[in-house]
Design a protein around this motif. Structure first.
Motif, PDB file in Angstrom:
ATOM      1  N   ARG A  46       0.811  -1.220   0.000  1.00  0.00           N
ATOM      2  CA  ARG A  46       0.000   0.000   0.000  1.00  0.00           C
ATOM      3  C   ARG A  46       0.847   1.274   0.000  1.00  0.00           C
ATOM      4  N   LYS A  88     -15.774   8.712   9.703  1.00  0.00           N
ATOM      5  CA  LYS A  88     -15.902   7.470   8.940  1.00  0.00           C
ATOM      6  C   LYS A  88     -14.556   6.811   8.646  1.00  0.00           C
ATOM      7  N   TRP A  89     -13.469   7.572   8.804  1.00  0.00           N
ATOM      8  CA  TRP A  89     -12.179   6.990   8.444  1.00  0.00           C
ATOM      9  C   TRP A  89     -11.061   7.235   9.455  1.00  0.00           C
ATOM     10  N   THR A 206      -5.497   4.728  10.457  1.00  0.00           N
ATOM     11  CA  THR A 206      -6.098   5.917   9.869  1.00  0.00           C
ATOM     12  C   THR A 206      -5.815   5.989   8.370  1.00  0.00           C
ATOM     13  N   LEU A 208      -5.361   3.481   6.347  1.00  0.00           N
ATOM     14  CA  LEU A 208      -6.220   2.506   5.666  1.00  0.00           C
ATOM     15  C   LEU A 208      -7.624   3.075   5.479  1.00  0.00           C
ATOM     16  N   GLY A 209      -8.118   3.789   6.484  1.00  0.00           N
ATOM     17  CA  GLY A 209      -9.422   4.427   6.357  1.00  0.00           C
ATOM     18  C   GLY A 209      -9.424   5.489   5.282  1.00  0.00           C
ATOM     19  N   TYR A 211      -7.498   5.581   2.634  1.00  0.00           N
ATOM     20  CA  TYR A 211      -7.424   4.891   1.339  1.00  0.00           C
ATOM     21  C   TYR A 211      -8.811   4.459   0.872  1.00  0.00           C
ATOM     22  N   ARG A 212      -9.634   4.010   1.814  1.00  0.00           N
ATOM     23  CA  ARG A 212     -10.993   3.605   1.443  1.00  0.00           C
ATOM     24  C   ARG A 212     -11.811   4.810   0.974  1.00  0.00           C
ATOM     25  N   MET A 213     -11.629   5.941   1.637  1.00  0.00           N
ATOM     26  CA  MET A 213     -12.426   7.126   1.318  1.00  0.00           C
ATOM     27  C   MET A 213     -12.099   7.689  -0.059  1.00  0.00           C
ATOM     28  N   GLN A 215     -11.362   6.305  -2.662  1.00  0.00           N
ATOM     29  CA  GLN A 215     -11.908   5.491  -3.753  1.00  0.00           C
ATOM     30  C   GLN A 215     -13.399   5.719  -3.972  1.00  0.00           C
ATOM     31  N   LYS A 216     -14.036   6.404  -3.048  1.00  0.00           N
ATOM     32  CA  LYS A 216     -15.471   6.642  -3.171  1.00  0.00           C
ATOM     33  C   LYS A 216     -15.742   7.669  -4.275  1.00  0.00           C
TER      34      LYS A 216
END
Length: 232
Positions: A46, A88-89, A206, A208-209, A211-213, A215-216
């Motif tokens: 990552r 959320k992240w 944090t 990782l959170g 990274y998810r955001m 992509q939204k």
């Protein structure tokens, strides 16, 4: 919960955390020989590396993050500026809300954190933005805790220090280099080794959170102007 039961629960929780910590976490409980940055977590897949460092006169370690993120500067700025959704992240965040917009490069917001087996923590943060420009091709977001801006809610302990600098540098391939350096003191008499173990885990979790955001679709393909200015 009475004091005896609380003490037993805390002991069990601490034992659980130590027993299930990875090798890096166990090593991090040992006193550092010097005050140089040392690697806590290195994730080559990552492109995330986290560091820690002992500071003179402080029992809590500073932290640093280096990451390469497959997202544009605008996307990353949009995620950070969307204060209502930081919860959320960001690691163990229960609440995040905007208090006031000072200007298009400064704002104040509130965060509340879950603290297992202890009173929840909170912080009031003043964020100042140094936008990307030709003279320096990066955006800097400086976050500073300001404890006296609003009263402390009942049953909550306010952080005594929250100092974080986030540097976002666009790369030629469309990715963004993210460099973070910070120091957080949760106060309230928590043992330093417990706080340091949390702080070793929190930066990576944090990221990782985050990274998810990114992509939204609402951030990756934003159609509305950002609340604050990230570029000149």
């Amino acid at each position: 919960m009475n004091i005896q039961k609380y003490s037993v629960a805390l002991l069990l929780a601490c034992s659980f955390n130590v027993c299930h910590a990875d090798k890096e976490d166990i090593q991090g409980l040992q006193p550092a020989v010097d005050h140089d940055w040392y690697i806590v977590k290195k994730d080559d897949t990552r492109h995330i590396t986290t560091y820690a460092k002992n500071e003179d006169g402080k029992s809590i370690r500073s932290f640093k993050i280096e990451a390469r993120i497959d997202a544009s500067l605008a996307t990353l700025a949009g995620v950070h500026f969307d204060v209502a959704n930081i919860k959320k992240w960001y690691w163990e965040t229960l609440e995040s809300k905007l208090i006031s917009k000072v200007s298009d490069t400064e704002y104040i917001y509130y965060m509340k954190f879950n603290t297992p087996l202890a009173p929840d923590r909170d912080v009031v943060i003043r964020a100042t933005i140094e936008p990307f420009q030709d003279s320096h091709k990066y955006m800097m977001l400086r976050l500073r805790g300001e404890p006296s801006i609003m009263p402390v809610p009942d049953g909550v302990t306010r952080l005594t220090a929250f100092d974080i600098d986030i540097k976002l540098t666009p790369l030629v391939n469309g990715e963004t280099q993210m460099d973070v350096q910070g120091y957080i003191d949760p106060s309230g008499g928590l043992p330093a080794w417990t706080v340091n173990m949390f702080q070793r885990q929190a930066p990576y979790a944090t990221m990782l959170g985050l990274y998810r955001m990114v992509q939204k679709p609402e951030y990756a393909r934003m159609k509305t102007p950002l609340a604050f200015r990230y570029s000149q």
